[in-house]
Design a protein around this motif. Structure first.
Motif, short mmCIF file in Angstrom:
data_model
loop_
_atom_site.label_atom_id
_atom_site.label_comp_id
_atom_site.label_asym_id
_atom_site.label_seq_id
_atom_site.Cartn_x
_atom_site.Cartn_y
_atom_site.Cartn_z
N ILE A 81 82.98 4.73 34.86
CA ILE A 81 84.43 4.69 35.10
C ILE A 81 84.92 3.25 35.08
O ILE A 81 85.99 2.95 34.54
CB ILE A 81 84.79 5.40 36.43
CG1 ILE A 81 84.66 6.92 36.25
CG2 ILE A 81 86.20 5.02 36.89
CD1 ILE A 81 84.84 7.72 37.54
N GLN A 82 84.14 2.33 35.66
CA GLN A 82 84.54 0.92 35.66
C GLN A 82 84.66 0.37 34.24
O GLN A 82 85.47 -0.49 33.97
CB GLN A 82 83.55 0.09 36.46
CG GLN A 82 83.64 0.33 37.94
CD GLN A 82 82.55 -0.37 38.74
OE1 GLN A 82 81.59 -0.90 38.18
NE2 GLN A 82 82.70 -0.38 40.05
N LEU A 85 88.06 3.17 32.19
CA LEU A 85 89.07 3.63 33.15
C LEU A 85 89.89 4.81 32.63
O LEU A 85 90.32 5.66 33.40
CB LEU A 85 89.99 2.48 33.56
CG LEU A 85 89.33 1.39 34.41
CD1 LEU A 85 90.29 0.23 34.63
CD2 LEU A 85 88.86 1.96 35.73
N GLN A 88 88.43 8.47 33.53
CA GLN A 88 88.07 8.75 34.92
C GLN A 88 88.00 10.25 35.22
O GLN A 88 87.03 10.74 35.78
CB GLN A 88 89.03 8.06 35.87
CG GLN A 88 88.66 8.23 37.32
CD GLN A 88 89.48 7.33 38.23
OE1 GLN A 88 90.31 6.56 37.79
NE2 GLN A 88 89.25 7.46 39.52
N LYS A 89 89.03 11.00 34.83
CA LYS A 89 89.06 12.43 35.10
C LYS A 89 87.90 13.14 34.40
O LYS A 89 87.18 13.94 34.99
CB LYS A 89 90.40 13.03 34.66
CG LYS A 89 90.54 14.53 34.93
CD LYS A 89 91.92 15.03 34.45
CE LYS A 89 92.10 16.50 34.71
NZ LYS A 89 91.37 17.35 33.78
N THR A 92 84.50 12.29 35.95
CA THR A 92 84.33 12.97 37.23
C THR A 92 83.90 14.42 37.00
O THR A 92 83.01 14.93 37.68
CB THR A 92 85.63 12.90 38.06
OG1 THR A 92 85.93 11.51 38.30
CG2 THR A 92 85.50 13.63 39.38
#
Length: 182
Positions: A81-82, A85, A88-89, A92
């Motif tokens: 994620i870093q 960005l 992200q969804k 996850t």
């Protein structure tokens, strides 16, 4: 939990594994060949491995690595994620899928540990250790050693802090002899 290993919770192992593995995973090119895990241990007899497994079970060693898979998945997700960005969804959601796909792989750690024990001790030594850990003194060791280790570590930390002041004083004294204040 009554175990010598209680001071090494699963989260610690998972975090340690993740810290060392995630940067390599994140930087790894897709076509790069998979690196070898650990050096191969000499083959031990099935009886030695069984005794090693029993020792690890008595010592509740699996508590060290129970959360290794979800911990590594989470750490990998965070690292990805870093770097991504915008995803992200998705990352996850994918983390949940990957965690389910890899669930149970932490047992490889236990098997590896049993192999290591079986290569470090003879079959008879392992059987003697099982007998010892099942004895009253062995049970006491398993119950009392985590506290003794914790208190010992606290003592070492306190000693080191106090001794560092002694070392600093010695440095200052020697520097004063040279006409320099620090």
């Amino acid at each position: 939990m009554k175990s010598v290993l209680k001071f090494l919770p699963a989260a610690t192992l998972a975090a340690g594994l993740a810290v060392s593995a995630v940067p390599a995973i994140a930087q790894q090119a897709p076509a790069q060949p998979k690196a070898a895990a650990a050096p191969a241990q000499p083959k031990a007899s099935p009886a030695a491995i069984a005794a090693a497994r029993e020792i690890l079970q008595i010592k509740n060693a699996n508590a060290m690595y129970t959360g290794a898979v979800p911990g590594l998945v989470e750490k990998t997700k965070i690292a990805l994620i870093q770097q991504n960005l915008n995803y992200q969804k998705d990352l996850t959601e994918v983390a949940q899928i990957v965690a389910q796909q890899l669930n149970g792989r932490q047992n490889e750690i236990g098997e590896g540990m049993a192999q290591i024990y079986a290569s470090e001790f003879t079959e008879q030594e392992l059987k003697d250790l099982v007998t010892f850990y099942r004895s009253p003194l062995g049970k006491k060791l398993i119950d009392a050693e985590p506290r003794a280790i914790g208190l010992s570590m606290a003592f070492m930390n306190s000693w080191a802090q106090n001794f560092s002041e002694t070392v600093m004083g010695a440095f200052r004294a020697e520097m004063r002899k040279r006409g320099k204040e620090i």
